[in-house]
Design an enzyme around this catalytic site. Structure first.
Site, PDB file in Angstrom:
ATOM      1  N   SER A   1      -8.482   4.760  10.049  1.00 44.79           N
ATOM      2  CA  SER A   1      -6.895   5.027   9.945  1.00 44.79           C
ATOM      3  C   SER A   1      -6.925   6.529   9.901  1.00 44.79           C
ATOM      4  O   SER A   1      -7.791   7.410   9.634  1.00 44.79           O
ATOM      5  CB  SER A   1      -6.513   4.351   8.521  1.00 44.79           C
ATOM      6  OG  SER A   1      -4.932   4.375   8.693  1.00 44.79           O
TER       7      SER A   1
ATOM      8  N   CYS B   1       0.539   9.714 -17.235  1.00 40.40           N
ATOM      9  CA  CYS B   1      -0.297  10.294 -18.392  1.00 40.40           C
ATOM     10  C   CYS B   1      -1.627  10.793 -18.117  1.00 40.40           C
ATOM     11  O   CYS B   1      -2.768   9.986 -18.453  1.00 40.40           O
ATOM     12  CB  CYS B   1      -0.030   9.438 -19.407  1.00 40.40           C
ATOM     13  SG  CYS B   1       1.643   9.272 -20.338  1.00 40.40           S
ATOM     14  N   GLU B   2      -1.763  11.444 -16.879  1.00 37.94           N
ATOM     15  CA  GLU B   2      -3.262  11.945 -16.600  1.00 37.94           C
ATOM     16  C   GLU B   2      -3.144  12.847 -15.662  1.00 37.94           C
ATOM     17  O   GLU B   2      -2.253  13.182 -14.931  1.00 37.94           O
ATOM     18  CB  GLU B   2      -4.054  10.799 -15.834  1.00 37.94           C
ATOM     19  CG  GLU B   2      -3.658  10.188 -14.690  1.00 37.94           C
ATOM     20  CD  GLU B   2      -4.624   9.275 -14.157  1.00 37.94           C
ATOM     21  OE1 GLU B   2      -4.702   8.101 -14.685  1.00 37.94           O
ATOM     22  OE2 GLU B   2      -5.557   9.513 -13.478  1.00 37.94           O
TER      23      GLU B   2
ATOM     24  N   GLY C   1       0.058   0.882  12.158  1.00 37.67           N
ATOM     25  CA  GLY C   1       1.174   0.790  10.802  1.00 37.67           C
ATOM     26  C   GLY C   1       1.777   2.284  10.694  1.00 37.67           C
ATOM     27  O   GLY C   1       2.967   2.477  10.806  1.00 37.67           O
TER      28      GLY C   1
ATOM     29  N   TYR D   1      -7.104   9.973  -1.699  1.00 34.85           N
ATOM     30  CA  TYR D   1      -7.934  10.412  -0.612  1.00 34.85           C
ATOM     31  C   TYR D   1      -7.679  11.930  -0.373  1.00 34.85           C
ATOM     32  O   TYR D   1      -8.191  12.559   0.496  1.00 34.85           O
ATOM     33  CB  TYR D   1      -7.104   9.887   0.848  1.00 34.85           C
ATOM     34  CG  TYR D   1      -6.791   8.442   0.672  1.00 34.85           C
ATOM     35  CD1 TYR D   1      -7.802   7.589   0.834  1.00 34.85           C
ATOM     36  CD2 TYR D   1      -5.511   7.945   0.910  1.00 34.85           C
ATOM     37  CE1 TYR D   1      -7.640   6.135   0.495  1.00 34.85           C
ATOM     38  CE2 TYR D   1      -5.201   6.584   0.761  1.00 34.85           C
ATOM     39  CZ  TYR D   1      -6.421   5.613   0.588  1.00 34.85           C
ATOM     40  OH  TYR D   1      -5.921   4.381   0.658  1.00 34.85           O
TER      41      TYR D   1
ATOM     42  N   TYR E   1       2.133   3.793   3.396  1.00 34.80           N
ATOM     43  CA  TYR E   1       1.125   3.438   2.172  1.00 34.80           C
ATOM     44  C   TYR E   1       1.531   4.305   1.044  1.00 34.80           C
ATOM     45  O   TYR E   1       0.693   4.810   0.407  1.00 34.80           O
ATOM     46  CB  TYR E   1      -0.312   4.061   2.840  1.00 34.80           C
ATOM     47  CG  TYR E   1      -0.867   3.150   4.023  1.00 34.80           C
ATOM     48  CD1 TYR E   1      -1.385   1.839   3.742  1.00 34.80           C
ATOM     49  CD2 TYR E   1      -1.060   3.857   5.281  1.00 34.80           C
ATOM     50  CE1 TYR E   1      -1.788   1.334   4.694  1.00 34.80           C
ATOM     51  CE2 TYR E   1      -1.371   3.035   6.198  1.00 34.80           C
ATOM     52  CZ  TYR E   1      -1.672   1.942   6.256  1.00 34.80           C
ATOM     53  OH  TYR E   1      -2.227   1.055   7.309  1.00 34.80           O
TER      54      TYR E   1
HETATM   55  N1  LLP Z   1      -5.269  -3.027  11.617  1.00 32.58           N
HETATM   56  C1  LLP Z   1      -6.175  -3.497  10.961  1.00 32.58           C
HETATM   57  C2  LLP Z   1      -7.084  -4.483  10.890  1.00 32.58           C
HETATM   58  C3  LLP Z   1      -6.267  -2.406   9.719  1.00 32.58           C
HETATM   59  O1  LLP Z   1      -7.224  -2.728   8.718  1.00 32.58           O
HETATM   60  C4  LLP Z   1      -5.344  -1.450   9.560  1.00 32.58           C
HETATM   61  C5  LLP Z   1      -5.492  -0.524   8.425  1.00 32.58           C
HETATM   62  C6  LLP Z   1      -4.331  -1.272  10.428  1.00 32.58           C
HETATM   63  C7  LLP Z   1      -4.288  -2.180  11.587  1.00 32.58           C
HETATM   64  C8  LLP Z   1      -3.350  -0.189  10.396  1.00 32.58           C
HETATM   65  O2  LLP Z   1      -3.783   0.961  10.500  1.00 32.58           O
HETATM   66  P1  LLP Z   1      -2.772   2.286  10.660  1.00 32.58           P
HETATM   67  O3  LLP Z   1      -2.302   2.291  12.146  1.00 32.58           O
HETATM   68  O4  LLP Z   1      -1.909   2.173   9.604  1.00 32.58           O
HETATM   69  O5  LLP Z   1      -3.843   3.331  10.436  1.00 32.58           O
HETATM   70  N2  LLP Z   1      -4.192   3.295   2.784  1.00 32.58           N
HETATM   71  C9  LLP Z   1      -4.876   3.999   3.746  1.00 32.58           C
HETATM   72  C10 LLP Z   1      -4.814   3.374   4.906  1.00 32.58           C
HETATM   73  C11 LLP Z   1      -5.610   2.168   4.729  1.00 32.58           C
HETATM   74  C12 LLP Z   1      -5.569   1.479   6.423  1.00 32.58           C
HETATM   75  C13 LLP Z   1      -6.194   0.127   6.321  1.00 32.58           C
HETATM   76  N3  LLP Z   1      -6.166  -0.700   7.474  1.00 32.58           N
HETATM   77  C14 LLP Z   1      -3.953   5.262   3.665  1.00 32.58           C
HETATM   78  O6  LLP Z   1      -3.197   5.645   2.822  1.00 32.58           O
HETATM   79  O7  LLP Z   1      -4.519   6.157   4.375  1.00 32.58           O
END
Ligand code: LLP
Length: 423
Positions: free
Chosen positions: A211, A352-353, A284, A325, A382
């Site tokens: 991602s 609180c941190e 996403g 991250y 996210y």
């Molecule tokens: N497809 C699958 C199988 C995935 O695991 C993910 C994201 C996506 C699509 C969508 O990915 P995107 O286009 O959004 O990059 N929490 C992290 C990102 C974790 C992504 C997990 N999987 C952040 O905030 O950067």
């Protein structure tokens, strides 16, 4: 970052920056804060729809919105209305998308550890595709799928590609919990087993290499591994997952969805894949990130010897990405978006941190002080979806704005909401 005014390119498509104030979707952010309170997630519906349409138009039918990046009923319906399928990764995501009215035939079910109940629910609903991740899942499916209870599936494979991104969001390499390895033969074995399962129709392979990726090279590499691997399989679709990056701060450059899709098509052709193979993806972040802005109220400005801390009424509970991250964000004063920003502060939350930092070095006009409204752009992905109730802080409200109107799509959490699980 610099003392220059914030870049307009970080804002949603419809944003207009005035001497005094910012409007998004034709609505002034100060008005939204006054009406709905802060912290507040604001999404520009036009940006969301434009990105969905871009993806739907450039990939083939079956391209999906990765709902983990931001999910509520309104978002699921919007993606569906604009021609996308919706990808879910858990029973909880499946439930919200089904409740939103999106038909199951437009839902794709993922998960590296699907429970029997999750598989049963997905099958009972009649999802478009279930993406099979591991051999234990194949065992489970062999007990649940039959000619009387058929299932359409993809198989998730790991192409062995190292995406250039944070290791926590990298998934295409060999050492990963996701999918079947192409190189050690597991993927080939899985395909044989799934093809031998009565009632299961295997449509193709799926890979997701990570991602927040800025270079299309990694995707191209993945495509060529998949092309090579499936050339003789006669599959009807191939999904390259999500992962397209977005710019969060000045100086970052991300490929557009168009550029991404075109280079995928090019790579598919170069790999000798059949031109009628449906080429799919699951963006996403690229759909929702830039559409979102978070507005906060400044409560405290505290100079210490080393720096100045500026504390807002949210923090790591509504945006854990900087803490998790080390992600960078920018900020602006909602009243003075065009003003130079000579005031350098560490923008922190109310938790609180000490780790509760939103922006290590944020730049504001000299006038920004306790009582000011500040905002962080590019918070549509996210943020809300990873929000928590740490310190029993209620989750913010979410509003969609369009053509001068705002509508609440998720109301602000209350203390009663937080107390509802007490027994
Ligand atoms: N497809 C699958 C199988 C995935 O695991 C993910 C994201 C996506 C699509 C969508 O990915 P995107 O286009 O959004 O990059 N929490 C992290 C990102 C974790 C992504 C997990 N999987 C952040 O905030 O950067």
């Amino acid at each position: 970052m610099s003392i220059e005014p914030i870049l307009a390119s970080l804002f949603p498509d419809t944003a207009t920056l005035h001497e005094r104030g910012v409007s998004v979707g034709g609505v002034d952010l100060r008005e939204l804060a006054a009406t709905y309170g802060t912290p507040l997630f604001v999404y520009d519906e036009e940006t969301l729809r434009a990105r969905c349409r871009e993806a739907a138009g450039l990939f083939d039918d079956g391209v999906a919105f990765a709902s983990k990046s931001f999910l509520c009923g309104a978002m699921a319906r919007l993606a569906y209305e604009e021609g996308l399928c919706v990808d879910v990764a858990t029973g909880g995501e499946l439930d919200i998308v089904l409740r939103s009215g999106v038909p199951a035939r437009r839902i794709i079910m993922h998960g590296n550890n699907k429970s029997k109940e999750e598989i049963a629910d997905a099958m009972a609903a009649g999802v478009h595709r279930l993406v099979v991740d591991n051999f234990d899942e194949i065992d489970q499916l062999s007990e649940m799928v039959s000619l009387a209870k058929p299932l359409n599936a993809l198989v998730r494979v790991t192409p062995g590609v190292e995406a250039h991104t944070h290791e926590y969001v990298r998934t295409g390499q060999e050492d990963t919990k996701f999918g079947f390895s192409v190189s050690n033969g597991d993927a080939r074995r899985a395909i044989s087993m799934l093809r031998a399962m009565p009632g299961l129709q295997l449509h193709g392979v799926h890979a997701h290499i990570g991602s927040q990726i800025f270079e299309v090279a990694g995707f191209r590499e993945s495509m060529s591994v998949l092309g090579e691997f499936t050339r003789d399989d006669d599959f009807d679709e191939l999904c390259i997952g999500g992962g397209l990056g977005v710019a969060y701060v000045a100086g970052e450059m991300a490929p557009s969805i168009k550029k991404w899709a075109e280079s995928m098509r090019h790579a598919a052709r170069e790999s000798g894949l059949r031109p009628d193979l449906r080429l799919l993806a699951e963006p996403g972040r690229a759909i929702v990130a830039q559409a979102g802005v978070t507005i906060y109220s400044v409560g405290v400005v505290k100079p210490v010897t080393q720096r100045t801390y500026m504390a807002v009424d949210g923090g790591m509970s509504d945006n854990p990405r900087p803490v998790l991250y080390g992600s960078g964000y920018e900020a602006f004063d909602v009243d003075l978006p065009l003003a130079p920003r000579p005031q350098v502060v560490r923008l922190v939350g109310k938790h609180c941190e000490s780790g509760d930092v939103l922006i290590d070095e944020a730049y504001f006009p000299a006038e920004t002080k306790a009582g000011s409204l500040v905002a962080t752009p590019v918070t549509g992905a996210y943020g809300y979806s990873m929000a928590s109730n740490y310190n029993r802080v209620p989750r913010p409200a979410v509003v969609f704005v369009q053509d001068g109107h705002a509508r609440v799509v998720l109301r602000r959490e209350t203390f009663d909401d937080l107390a509802r699980l007490e027994v």
